[in-house]
Design a protein around this motif. Sequence first.
Motif, mmCIF file in Angstrom:
data_model
loop_
_atom_site.group_PDB
_atom_site.id
_atom_site.type_symbol
_atom_site.label_atom_id
_atom_site.label_comp_id
_atom_site.label_asym_id
_atom_site.label_seq_id
_atom_site.Cartn_x
_atom_site.Cartn_y
_atom_site.Cartn_z
ATOM 1 N N SER A 3 0.820 -1.213 0.000
ATOM 2 C CA SER A 3 0.000 0.000 0.000
ATOM 3 C C SER A 3 0.853 1.263 0.000
ATOM 4 O O SER A 3 0.507 2.250 -0.655
ATOM 5 N N LEU A 4 1.971 1.236 0.726
ATOM 6 C CA LEU A 4 2.838 2.413 0.790
ATOM 7 C C LEU A 4 3.427 2.729 -0.574
ATOM 8 O O LEU A 4 3.399 3.884 -1.030
ATOM 9 N N LEU A 6 2.245 1.746 -3.430
ATOM 10 C CA LEU A 6 1.147 2.109 -4.316
ATOM 11 C C LEU A 6 0.790 3.590 -4.169
ATOM 12 O O LEU A 6 0.543 4.275 -5.160
ATOM 13 N N ALA A 7 0.797 4.090 -2.932
ATOM 14 C CA ALA A 7 0.510 5.508 -2.704
ATOM 15 C C ALA A 7 1.560 6.384 -3.385
ATOM 16 O O ALA A 7 1.235 7.416 -3.982
ATOM 17 N N ILE A 8 2.828 5.958 -3.309
ATOM 18 C CA ILE A 8 3.903 6.710 -3.959
ATOM 19 C C ILE A 8 3.720 6.700 -5.477
ATOM 20 O O ILE A 8 3.919 7.715 -6.152
ATOM 21 N N TYR A 10 0.894 6.426 -7.082
ATOM 22 C CA TYR A 10 -0.212 7.337 -7.395
ATOM 23 C C TYR A 10 0.278 8.781 -7.464
ATOM 24 O O TYR A 10 -0.078 9.528 -8.383
ATOM 25 N N VAL A 11 1.079 9.176 -6.494
ATOM 26 C CA VAL A 11 1.639 10.527 -6.513
ATOM 27 C C VAL A 11 2.504 10.724 -7.760
ATOM 28 O O VAL A 11 2.483 11.788 -8.396
ATOM 29 N N TYR A 121 0.214 -4.896 -9.946
ATOM 30 C CA TYR A 121 -1.050 -4.420 -9.385
ATOM 31 C C TYR A 121 -2.217 -4.807 -10.289
ATOM 32 O O TYR A 121 -2.051 -5.069 -11.480
ATOM 33 N N HIS A 125 -6.213 -0.612 -10.471
ATOM 34 C CA HIS A 125 -5.210 0.397 -10.162
ATOM 35 C C HIS A 125 -4.630 1.021 -11.421
ATOM 36 O O HIS A 125 -4.310 2.218 -11.429
ATOM 37 N N SER A 175 12.065 5.582 -1.495
ATOM 38 C CA SER A 175 11.221 4.382 -1.595
ATOM 39 C C SER A 175 11.889 3.224 -2.318
ATOM 40 O O SER A 175 11.290 2.146 -2.429
#
Length: 394
Positions: A3-4, A6-8, A10-11, A121, A125, A175
């Motif tokens: 999840s971490l 994936l959030a990066i 997305y950004v 993913y 997504h 990351s």
Amino acid sequence: MYSLLLAIVYVAFISLGLPDSLLGAGWPVMHQDLGVSLGLAGVLTMIIAGGTIVSSLASDRLTRRWGAGLVTAVSVGTTAVALLGFSFSPSFWVLCLWAVPYGLGAGAVDAALNNYVALHYAARHMNWLHSFWGVGASISPFIMSYALSAGWGWSSAYRIVGVTQVVLTALLVASLPLWGKVHRVAPTGEHEETSGQRAAHVPLARVVRIPGVLLVLTAFFAYCALESTSILWAATYLVSDRGVDATAAAAFASLFLLGITGGRFLAGFFADRVGDRFLIRGGFAAVGVGVVLIALPVGTDALALAGLVVAGLGCAPVYPAIIHSTPVNFGRENSQAVVGVQMAAAYTGSTLAPPAFGALSTWLGTGVLPVFLGVLVVLGLVMSERLNRLVDRR
């Protein structure tokens, strides 16, 4: 970690979209400040597109050697430096020099990041991430508008986006340990493997000989040609050939882009259930319906305007679905190489189709736009269906 990271990502997709609309939004002022003609924007876009094509084709070699995380970080950093270079450029020709690393960075990160998401993913997504790219592309004109209205000048807008990319580069570097720890999504009947396992580089000559690659390249070329031509010429067609008010035409032309962004967000909710093939087939079919509505010779503008929105919604899932289906259609060991070539085909279609239609319209008029788009829809749909039959026979 899943999840971490994936959030990066997305950004990262939002940040990828940020630079894409800056030139178009700022050029009416930029060309005056630089003392060059309005038409020279095409030179910059051609240089950027050339860089993206070159780096897309090289992405397989780079990613296999350095990994998707490092390639993404370095590419975003390269783009950040180029944007900051834009902000300090005193002349048009200096802009042309900075356009080279701008394009090289954009193409490499696009190919590396898209393939990583396709491997690791779910389909939802991929659609949502490309929707977030649209968010970034929609934000940048507002950044340019604010900078100009505040009296800061167009260079400040490039500086703001460049600094944003620098921050993202630092985040991506931090990351890097996560990128090799996220397991790949395993299609039915296949075992999962980690991203740390890398196969040998697949040369371009071998990639284009993989059965079905030329089909998907043609389909992707057709889709991106269709999208870019619609974005550039739809408003002109509505005004010149349908007599639509210029303000209304501009508003509905923007709805085409919003339809793509919103459609990708909506597609994410059912993409895993219906599958990539359905999204591609349904997307092209919906665009076809939209094109027919645009072309219908009726006395009202409502159908043409509605057709533009329908076409935008139809376009929404096609690009993400083609990318996400690559590992299944061509194998994981070939996916990065194939995605890189697909990106090159996409940029080629986006770059060549709008001026090609412009040249065609000088002979036949802009009224030929629905026919031009219709040919691209049929080409994309036929090639994607032929690819499906080929994959099923394996």
